[in-house]
Design a protein around this motif. Structure first.
Motif, PDB file in Angstrom:
ATOM      1  N   ASP A  48      99.959  66.389  58.438  1.00  0.00           N
ATOM      2  CA  ASP A  48      98.940  67.564  58.534  1.00  0.00           C
ATOM      3  C   ASP A  48      99.599  68.930  58.388  1.00  0.00           C
ATOM      4  O   ASP A  48     100.623  69.185  58.876  1.00  0.00           O
ATOM      5  CB  ASP A  48      98.379  67.471  60.224  1.00  0.00           C
ATOM      6  N   ARG A  51      97.728  76.420  56.965  1.00  0.00           N
ATOM      7  CA  ARG A  51      96.836  77.284  55.935  1.00  0.00           C
ATOM      8  C   ARG A  51      97.673  78.139  54.988  1.00  0.00           C
ATOM      9  O   ARG A  51      98.966  78.326  55.482  1.00  0.00           O
ATOM     10  CB  ARG A  51      95.923  78.457  57.004  1.00  0.00           C
ATOM     11  N   THR A 187      89.731  81.908  57.103  1.00  0.00           N
ATOM     12  CA  THR A 187      88.902  81.098  57.990  1.00  0.00           C
ATOM     13  C   THR A 187      88.224  79.955  56.907  1.00  0.00           C
ATOM     14  O   THR A 187      87.144  79.265  57.729  1.00  0.00           O
ATOM     15  CB  THR A 187      88.032  81.849  58.767  1.00  0.00           C
ATOM     16  N   GLY A 189      87.464  76.588  55.114  1.00  0.00           N
ATOM     17  CA  GLY A 189      88.087  75.248  54.921  1.00  0.00           C
ATOM     18  C   GLY A 189      88.869  74.591  56.127  1.00  0.00           C
ATOM     19  O   GLY A 189      89.039  75.745  57.103  1.00  0.00           O
ATOM     20  N   SER A 190      89.292  73.538  56.260  1.00  0.00           N
ATOM     21  CA  SER A 190      90.097  73.189  57.120  1.00  0.00           C
ATOM     22  C   SER A 190      91.458  72.788  56.560  1.00  0.00           C
ATOM     23  O   SER A 190      91.649  72.342  55.446  1.00  0.00           O
ATOM     24  CB  SER A 190      89.375  71.834  57.635  1.00  0.00           C
ATOM     25  N   PRO A 191      92.500  72.648  57.361  1.00  0.00           N
ATOM     26  CA  PRO A 191      93.910  72.281  56.935  1.00  0.00           C
ATOM     27  C   PRO A 191      94.113  70.939  56.385  1.00  0.00           C
ATOM     28  O   PRO A 191      92.950  70.020  56.897  1.00  0.00           O
ATOM     29  CB  PRO A 191      94.686  72.551  58.212  1.00  0.00           C
ATOM     30  N   LYS A 192      94.798  70.515  55.484  1.00  0.00           N
ATOM     31  CA  LYS A 192      94.548  69.330  55.037  1.00  0.00           C
ATOM     32  C   LYS A 192      95.577  68.213  55.513  1.00  0.00           C
ATOM     33  O   LYS A 192      96.504  68.701  56.298  1.00  0.00           O
ATOM     34  CB  LYS A 192      94.925  69.459  53.349  1.00  0.00           C
ATOM     35  N   THR A 193      95.404  66.832  55.150  1.00  0.00           N
ATOM     36  CA  THR A 193      96.319  65.640  55.385  1.00  0.00           C
ATOM     37  C   THR A 193      97.062  65.445  54.134  1.00  0.00           C
ATOM     38  O   THR A 193      96.216  64.906  53.338  1.00  0.00           O
ATOM     39  CB  THR A 193      95.613  64.707  56.295  1.00  0.00           C
TER      40      THR A 193
END
Length: 206
Positions: A48, A51, A187, A189-193
């Protein structure tokens, strides 16, 4: 037997006799040192990230893969399976991590002009359903991230780390650090895996 052949035999026989084993040596069993068993071990790690340009210390997780492999002497190869994510060996110190992030963004600023970001001019794969227009419409939903590819180009996508005594032979101030250059900005999107693979090869010391 001609004279030349006889002369050759007379020369070779004494030499052959000098290399013949003695009775005790001939009867002794031969000893062959056992060979170390070859081992290879592969694991896929999910990481994980954060940003913007973010970094994650992966040292303990990579060492855990080495431990699971039972490899004593060999090499651990770490590979990031993304064209905007790299891996490096460096110091894991919070202020240095910030320095590194700012340095990389100076090398490849997000706001720079890059041909890769001109989505309207990019040609899609020849077999893309709907042709170039459909391809461009799809690409409009993708991030504008040429700078991320360039940062990964600088950092590198893989590291080969020696393993000795069952441990990674890295320095006191070296850590295995994953660099994600394509995290969401602000803000949105979401952080990526991300996916990082580790393969350990060598011998088990048996």
């Amino acid at each position: 037997m001609g004279p030349r052949t006889a002369a050759l035999v007379a020369l070779v026989l004494p030499l052959a006799a000098s290399f013949a084993p003695s009775g005790s040596a001939a009867s002794a069993p031969s000893r062959i040192a056992p060979a170390n068993a070859f081992v290879t071990h592969f694991e896929e790690l999910k990481v994980d990230t954060g940003r913007g340009v973010s970094m994650v210390d992966l040292t303990e997780r990579v060492q855990a893969v080495v431990d699971a492999s039972k490899c004593v002497e060999g090499v651990a190869t770490v590979l990031c399976k993304h064209s905007t994510v790299g891996v490096m060996l460096n110091e894991w110190e919070p202020r240095f991590v910030d320095d590194a992030r700012h340095f990389l963004l100076k090398l490849a600023p997000r706001e720079g002009h890059y041909l890769h970001n001109d989505l309207d001019y990019r040609v899609g794969p020849p077999d893309w359903p709907g042709g170039d227009d459909a391809w461009r419409a799809f690409r409009q939903s993708e991030p504008v991230n040429a700078h991320s590819h360039l940062i990964q180009f600088v950092v590198g996508t893989t590291e080969a780390i020696p393993v000795t005594g069952g441990k990674m032979a890295i320095g006191t101030y070296q850590n295995v650090i994953v660099v994600d250059a394509d995290g969401p900005v602000g803000t949105l999107g979401s952080p990526k895996t991300r996916t990082v693979v580790v393969q350990v090869q060598g011998c088990d010391g048996s």
